[in-house]
Design an enzyme around this catalytic site. Structure first.
Site, PDB file in Angstrom:
ATOM      1  N   TYR A 221     -74.656  57.496  -6.136  1.00  0.00           N
ATOM      2  CA  TYR A 221     -75.128  56.125  -5.891  1.00  0.00           C
ATOM      3  C   TYR A 221     -74.920  55.222  -7.093  1.00  0.00           C
ATOM      4  O   TYR A 221     -75.211  54.041  -7.038  1.00  0.00           O
ATOM      5  CB  TYR A 221     -76.632  56.147  -5.549  1.00  0.00           C
ATOM      6  CG  TYR A 221     -77.457  56.798  -6.639  1.00  0.00           C
ATOM      7  CD1 TYR A 221     -77.851  56.071  -7.758  1.00  0.00           C
ATOM      8  CD2 TYR A 221     -77.783  58.149  -6.586  1.00  0.00           C
ATOM      9  CE1 TYR A 221     -78.563  56.686  -8.790  1.00  0.00           C
ATOM     10  CE2 TYR A 221     -78.495  58.757  -7.592  1.00  0.00           C
ATOM     11  CZ  TYR A 221     -78.878  58.016  -8.701  1.00  0.00           C
ATOM     12  OH  TYR A 221     -79.564  58.620  -9.723  1.00  0.00           O
ATOM     13  N   GLY A 222     -74.417  55.778  -8.202  1.00  0.00           N
ATOM     14  CA  GLY A 222     -74.364  55.005  -9.449  1.00  0.00           C
ATOM     15  C   GLY A 222     -72.977  54.898 -10.031  1.00  0.00           C
ATOM     16  O   GLY A 222     -72.033  54.500  -9.349  1.00  0.00           O
ATOM     17  N   THR A 223     -72.825  55.306 -11.292  1.00  0.00           N
ATOM     18  CA  THR A 223     -71.569  55.101 -12.015  1.00  0.00           C
ATOM     19  C   THR A 223     -70.447  56.010 -11.544  1.00  0.00           C
ATOM     20  O   THR A 223     -69.307  55.837 -11.957  1.00  0.00           O
ATOM     21  CB  THR A 223     -71.765  55.316 -13.531  1.00  0.00           C
ATOM     22  OG1 THR A 223     -72.104  56.693 -13.767  1.00  0.00           O
ATOM     23  CG2 THR A 223     -72.865  54.402 -14.080  1.00  0.00           C
ATOM     24  N   LEU A 224     -70.744  56.989 -10.666  1.00  0.00           N
ATOM     25  CA  LEU A 224     -69.701  57.888 -10.158  1.00  0.00           C
ATOM     26  C   LEU A 224     -69.057  57.386  -8.861  1.00  0.00           C
ATOM     27  O   LEU A 224     -68.105  57.987  -8.370  1.00  0.00           O
ATOM     28  CB  LEU A 224     -70.280  59.292  -9.932  1.00  0.00           C
ATOM     29  CG  LEU A 224     -70.684  60.042 -11.211  1.00  0.00           C
ATOM     30  CD1 LEU A 224     -71.599  61.214 -10.882  1.00  0.00           C
ATOM     31  CD2 LEU A 224     -69.461  60.523 -11.987  1.00  0.00           C
TER      32      LEU A 224
ATOM     33  N   GLU B  11     -75.234  65.009 -15.749  1.00  0.00           N
ATOM     34  CA  GLU B  11     -76.495  64.342 -15.389  1.00  0.00           C
ATOM     35  C   GLU B  11     -77.693  64.928 -16.150  1.00  0.00           C
ATOM     36  O   GLU B  11     -78.836  64.610 -15.844  1.00  0.00           O
ATOM     37  CB  GLU B  11     -76.735  64.453 -13.875  1.00  0.00           C
ATOM     38  CG  GLU B  11     -75.605  63.916 -13.010  1.00  0.00           C
ATOM     39  CD  GLU B  11     -75.469  62.392 -13.020  1.00  0.00           C
ATOM     40  OE1 GLU B  11     -76.163  61.732 -13.817  1.00  0.00           O
ATOM     41  OE2 GLU B  11     -74.666  61.873 -12.237  1.00  0.00           O
TER      42      GLU B  11
END
Length: 157
Positions: A8-11, A83
């Site tokens: 849901y983020g920087t990936l 992570e």
């Protein structure tokens, strides 16, 4: 063994760490679908590096939009390390509503929009006391009008 992971983020595609999903040194990843969480969660941008965090507080915030990938054990281990599991994030199963399924399905029927599936998500219970009161987002974009651009690992002191 392949495992489904919801990012849901920087990936996500178009975000600063997306390239890490396709670096073969890290393992294998294959895009399956766009989806959103069936429950609401606070997705906040926090810390000096403007890192997106999904706070493990079901029922608060928004239904969070992201992408489901199929990853091999090597990539899963890389992602766990990336992570900082279990100190910064914890990997938990989350229920997701499929928006659009593009990935291959081996002999199974392609999941249709609106159907529910599960994948692992990197969320956190180890957040700072003020994080739940930060602005919460439905869909993360490092380059969004919040102005909180992600600081890449290479750019950190």
């Amino acid at each position: 063994m392949m495992t489904r992971v919801f990012v849901y983020g920087t990936l996500k595609r178009g975000q600063p760490n997306y390239y890490r999903m396709f670096n073969n040194i890290n393992g294998k990843a294959e895009f399956l679908a766009s989806a959103c969480t069936t429950q609401k969660y606070p997705l906040v941008i926090a810390g000096v590096y403007n890192i997106p965090f999904l706070l493990d507080i079901p029922g608060q915030g928004h239904r969070v939009h992201g992408e489901i990938y199929k990853v091999n054990d090597q990539m899963l281990k890389f992602l766990d390390d990336f992570e900082s599991v279990p100190t910064m994030y914890q990997r938990n199963l989350v229920k997701l509503e499929v928006k659009e399924w593009l990935g291959q399905t081996e002999g199974e029927e392609r999941p249709s929009p609106g159907c529910i599936t599960e994948a692992f998500v990197y969320s956190t219970t180890t957040y700072k006391p003020d994080w739940p009161s930060l602005p919460s987002y439905e869909s993360y974009d490092s380059f969004g009008d919040h102005g909180l651009q992600y600081v890449t690992r290479e750019a950190r002191d």
